[in-house]
Design an enzyme around this catalytic site. Sequence first.
Site, short mmCIF file in Angstrom:
data_model
loop_
_atom_site.label_atom_id
_atom_site.label_comp_id
_atom_site.label_asym_id
_atom_site.label_seq_id
_atom_site.Cartn_x
_atom_site.Cartn_y
_atom_site.Cartn_z
N GLY A 232 45.61 23.77 97.71
CA GLY A 232 45.01 22.93 96.68
C GLY A 232 45.79 23.04 95.38
O GLY A 232 45.94 24.14 94.83
N GLU B 158 49.40 21.06 99.14
CA GLU B 158 48.53 20.02 98.60
C GLU B 158 48.55 18.80 99.51
O GLU B 158 49.62 18.30 99.86
CB GLU B 158 48.97 19.63 97.19
CG GLU B 158 48.30 18.40 96.61
CD GLU B 158 46.79 18.50 96.56
OE1 GLU B 158 46.13 17.52 96.98
OE2 GLU B 158 46.26 19.54 96.11
N ASP C 163 28.25 20.48 86.10
CA ASP C 163 28.96 20.39 87.37
C ASP C 163 28.07 19.94 88.53
O ASP C 163 28.55 19.30 89.47
CB ASP C 163 29.58 21.75 87.74
CG ASP C 163 30.74 22.12 86.84
OD1 ASP C 163 31.05 21.34 85.92
OD2 ASP C 163 31.33 23.20 87.05
N HIS D 181 54.62 19.01 58.79
CA HIS D 181 55.96 19.36 59.28
C HIS D 181 56.29 20.79 58.86
O HIS D 181 56.01 21.17 57.72
CB HIS D 181 57.00 18.40 58.68
CG HIS D 181 58.41 18.76 59.04
ND1 HIS D 181 58.95 18.47 60.27
CD2 HIS D 181 59.38 19.40 58.33
CE1 HIS D 181 60.20 18.89 60.30
NE2 HIS D 181 60.49 19.46 59.14
#
Length: 468
Positions: A184, A207, A314, A447
Site C-alpha cells: 500500500g 501498490e 473517520d 523574502h
Amino acid sequence: MMAAQTQDFDVVVIGGGPGGYVAALRAAQLGLRTALVERESLGGICLNWGCIPTKALLHAADTLRRIRHAGALGITVSAPEVDFGKLVARSRQVSQRLNRGVAHLLGKAGVGVFMGTASIPAAGQVRVAGAQGRPQLLRAARTIVATGARARELPMLPFDGDRVWSYRDALSARSLPRSLAVVGAGAIGMEFASFYAALGTEVTVVEAAPRVLPASDEEVSAFVQQAMARDGVRFLVGARLQQGQVRADGVHLTVEQGGAAQQLQAERVLVAVGLAGNVDGLGLERTRVAVEQGLIRVADWGATAEPGIHAIGDVTGAPMLAHKASHEAIACVEHIAGLRQGAQHRAPIPACVYGHPQSAGVGLTEAQARQRGGEVRVGRFPLEGNGKAIAIDEAAGFVKTVFDAATGELLGAHLVGPEATELVHGYTLAATLETTEAELMETVFPHPTLSEAMHEAVLAAYGRALHI
C-alpha cells in the site's frame, strides 16, 4: 447482572480522538452538559498510534539525513549511530505527554470522562461497560459517534504483531528490520517506507494502483516516487498481491505485475491498504442509523437517519484525516447548539504526507480540474528558483497551482519539497476565503522564504513568473 448507574447529560460523545475530544470541548464551552466515552486512550489513534508518534519518528529520520549531509554545508561530523529502541521510546513519550494534555483539557472544561466500551441500547442512551466498576447508563438528547477507524487487514496476511505489521506494530517495533515490504503506497505506507529506509532497512513498496499516492496530483506522485527511489526504496506499482505466507525466515509474497508473477521475501511486511470504520459493537442496528461498507452515512452537520444521533470523522468515510474530524466536530456541536443552521458549507480539506520528500495538496488535482470541464490555468514553480530553498540546500521540489481560467478561482494547489505540509495552509486559507488569482498576486510574501514559491506558482499560471 449489576444495574447500571444512570446519569443525564445534554451531549454524549463516543470516542476520544481528534473528532470526539474536540466535540466534547466545544460542547462544554457552549454550556452543554457533556460526557465523553473512550475505551482505550484519550486522543485516539491520531495522538497515540498515528499522526503524532509517526511525526516524532519522521523527525528523527529527517535529523539523521541532515547529519549525513552536513558535509555539504561545511560541517564535519562523525558517522551517526542510531539507537532504535531510544528512538521508538521517545515517540511513545511524545504521545503520552499529549495524552495527559487532552485529559487536562477535558477536566478543566468540566467534561465527564468515562473510560470503557460504549454501546447504544436505544436512541438517547449510551451504556458504558468498563473493565472495573459499575456500568454506567448515560442519557442525552444528542449522541455524537466519533469512533474513528482501524487498519484494514488482508485475509491472506492477518496482523500478528511479529512478521505482519499494522501501523501500530511499525510504531512500536522492538528492533530495526533488515528488510521490509510495504503493501500500500498511500500516506501511511509511504511515511513508514521513508522512515525505515532512512534508518537503513531495505524497503520494497507494493501498490495496486498505477502510481504511488493515488489521491495526490500525478506530478507530485511521480516526483515523490523518483525521490524515494533515489534514496533506495524499491517500488512495484500496478502490482497486485496474489499470495502471502509467513515462514520461519520471514514473509514470502507473490506479486503479479504486468501479467508476470514475481517473488518477494522480507523480514517483515507492513500492510497499509486502508482503514475500516469502527462500528462493530455499538448497537447501531437497534437504531435507524444507516451503515454501508462499515461506514456511517451522514447528511449535513453529521446528522444520521436516527434523530438525535450524529457521526463525525473517520467513521463516516474519506478523507480520513484528523483535522477533518476536528472541523466536523465543531460544526456538528455548533449546529446542535443552534449556532449554525441551513445547508452546511464544505470547507476545503488539505491532505499531507510527511515522508521525505514532504508533499501536500488542497482542492482538485490538475486531472480532476480538467475532467470537470472548462478551461484551466496551471502554474508550476520549481524550488530551484527559490533563494531560501537553495540556501538551506533543499531545492528539490515544486509548487503547482490550478485555476479556473474564466473566474480566477483557485481550484487546487499542490506542493512537494521541504516544509510542504507547513506551507499548504496558505492555499487552504485562500480557497476558504474564495480568493482569486488577483488577490494572491497582490499578496506580499516575505523574502527570503520558501513561501515565495507559492506566489511564483500563482504568477506562473498567468505567464507572469519572475524567477524562471
